[in-house]
Motif scaffolding. Sequence first.
Motif, mmCIF file in Angstrom:
data_model
loop_
_atom_site.group_PDB
_atom_site.id
_atom_site.type_symbol
_atom_site.label_atom_id
_atom_site.label_comp_id
_atom_site.label_asym_id
_atom_site.label_seq_id
_atom_site.Cartn_x
_atom_site.Cartn_y
_atom_site.Cartn_z
ATOM 1 N N VAL A 155 -2.816 23.424 1.977
ATOM 2 C CA VAL A 155 -1.593 23.912 1.315
ATOM 3 C C VAL A 155 -1.803 24.018 -0.190
ATOM 4 O O VAL A 155 -1.368 24.973 -0.834
ATOM 5 N N THR A 156 -2.487 23.030 -0.761
ATOM 6 C CA THR A 156 -2.603 22.985 -2.223
ATOM 7 C C THR A 156 -3.822 23.729 -2.766
ATOM 8 O O THR A 156 -3.910 23.940 -3.972
ATOM 9 N N THR A 157 -4.756 24.120 -1.902
ATOM 10 C CA THR A 157 -5.955 24.787 -2.424
ATOM 11 C C THR A 157 -6.105 26.233 -1.962
ATOM 12 O O THR A 157 -7.008 26.925 -2.427
ATOM 13 N N THR A 158 -5.257 26.697 -1.078
ATOM 14 C CA THR A 158 -5.358 28.091 -0.636
ATOM 15 C C THR A 158 -3.988 28.741 -0.693
ATOM 16 O O THR A 158 -2.961 28.067 -0.726
ATOM 17 N N GLY A 159 -3.996 30.051 -0.743
ATOM 18 C CA GLY A 159 -2.748 30.805 -0.693
ATOM 19 C C GLY A 159 -1.914 30.664 -1.961
ATOM 20 O O GLY A 159 -2.437 30.441 -3.055
ATOM 21 N N THR A 160 -0.613 30.786 -1.787
ATOM 22 C CA THR A 160 0.316 30.725 -2.916
ATOM 23 C C THR A 160 0.166 29.394 -3.646
ATOM 24 O O THR A 160 -0.002 28.345 -3.022
ATOM 25 N N LEU A 161 0.240 29.471 -4.976
ATOM 26 C CA LEU A 161 0.035 28.285 -5.809
ATOM 27 C C LEU A 161 1.215 27.337 -5.634
ATOM 28 O O LEU A 161 2.340 27.632 -6.041
ATOM 29 N N MET A 162 0.953 26.204 -4.992
ATOM 30 C CA MET A 162 2.022 25.238 -4.798
ATOM 31 C C MET A 162 1.422 23.845 -4.777
ATOM 32 O O MET A 162 0.226 23.670 -4.599
ATOM 33 N N CYS A 163 2.266 22.875 -4.994
ATOM 34 C CA CYS A 163 1.784 21.513 -4.870
ATOM 35 C C CYS A 163 2.809 20.690 -4.097
ATOM 36 O O CYS A 163 3.972 21.081 -3.941
ATOM 37 N N ILE A 164 2.316 19.582 -3.588
ATOM 38 C CA ILE A 164 3.137 18.704 -2.756
ATOM 39 C C ILE A 164 3.706 17.611 -3.639
ATOM 40 O O ILE A 164 2.979 16.978 -4.400
#
Lengths: 199, 269
Positions: free
Chosen positions: B187-196
């Motif tokens: 989730v945090t290293t691919t695709g749309t820039l997002m963080c948990i």
Amino acid sequence: MDQLPRSINLLPPPTKEEEQKVELKGRVDVSSVVAIFVFVLLGLVILIINLYFKFELQKYENKKEDLITAISPQDDSTEKESTGYISRLILSKWSAYQTIIVYTTSDYQQKMVLLVDNVDTGCDVSSFDISNDKTFSFSGVCDNIDDVFEMSAKMREQNKSFDWISIDRVTSRAEINYGSESSFTTGYEFTLSGMFGDI
Amino acid sequence: MATVGAKIKTDNQPVRGKLRIARLDNKTLARSINLLDLLIPVIVLLLMVVVAVFLYPYVGQTFEYMNKIKTTKSEIAALETKSALLDTIDNTKQEKILGELTAVLPSTVDVSDVAIELRDKAQEYDLQPTAMTLENLSTLSISDINSGSEISGFASAALPATLQAVSVSGFSFTGKIEDIAAFLDDVTTTGTLMCINDFSITSLEQESYEEGVQIETETLPVGQRDWEINIKIIVFMMDETPTFTIETPLEVVDLGAIETAIKQRNSDN
């Protein structure tokens, strides 16, 4: 006949200064004319230089205008499809991306493996709490209180993996035997917290 | 008759000398200044003043022209550099890279798209979504992000002024702990820039089974049991409108490096 007496020139001959003055009297003083001429010439030179730089400036300004006319279609702040506009948009988004990515890459697999591997065999973990600023805590139950301290000490020895480890809570868990009306300790509930190092 | 400064000899002098002195005295008198003598110098002086007054503005103007020429020359050099740079840029490639970069750092965020992206990723790691309620949706400014009230770790981040983020909670998944960790990394290293955001993984340690009529529970080892994770997602967005003039210089952008980085980020998508 008697000779006439010799005439006596009562006027003395002119002195040197008087002769010089007579010589100069007829002459024209040209220094003033030269001065006027020099100033007029100076004025003309200044005017010519002024005109020269004026035309030079006009030439460069025309060149600048030509360049602006040539570049405008490619670098227009009102035209979102112009090369310059897109280039600047890419640059600002890329710069933002590079800034944010530093704070979002987490490597959770490595962290979770590290935590799970450090859980003592005599302990059972019921929850892991992990924060984005690399701090964590986990809670569970150990059979013996020594297991809690050994687990904490083992993690502290790994200086590179953990910046700090702290035992937040250790409480004994008791069960009551209603038959014998006594209680016995079934384990020790604990909470450990810490911070990941550069793993 | 004597004039000031003239030396007058005494009567002891011979007559001739006396006459000379007298004549000299007269000539001295004749040499005193009159207006005619001053006429030409005054005219010259006046002319000098008039010429100087007339020419002075032109001198200042000349220096002004010289300074403007210097400035214009440097502006022309900058424009020529920009023109040369613009000619080397492949605008088609730029547009493609901008599209890829916008997919990673979008101008706006559609939360439902984010939810679908998360669900698809969770399925790749055999995680079961237990909740996708999209709760507590809020838009965050840079100060919100830096303050740490929504997410930790950004206190010293020098974030761009046009950056915003969308915070949404209500995502829950269950699965093995290694799969959950791999999902979070994805989730945090691919695709749309997002963080948990800060999250908790809770053990679902008991596995129930029937034995006869009794339901028994067994505590499974950490690695074998299922865990549940509840997360809040922070999705970044940036709606940038560059403002510049024709004189603003253009920076060189390494399109190759950006393309490689974005491709790497999207390689698992």
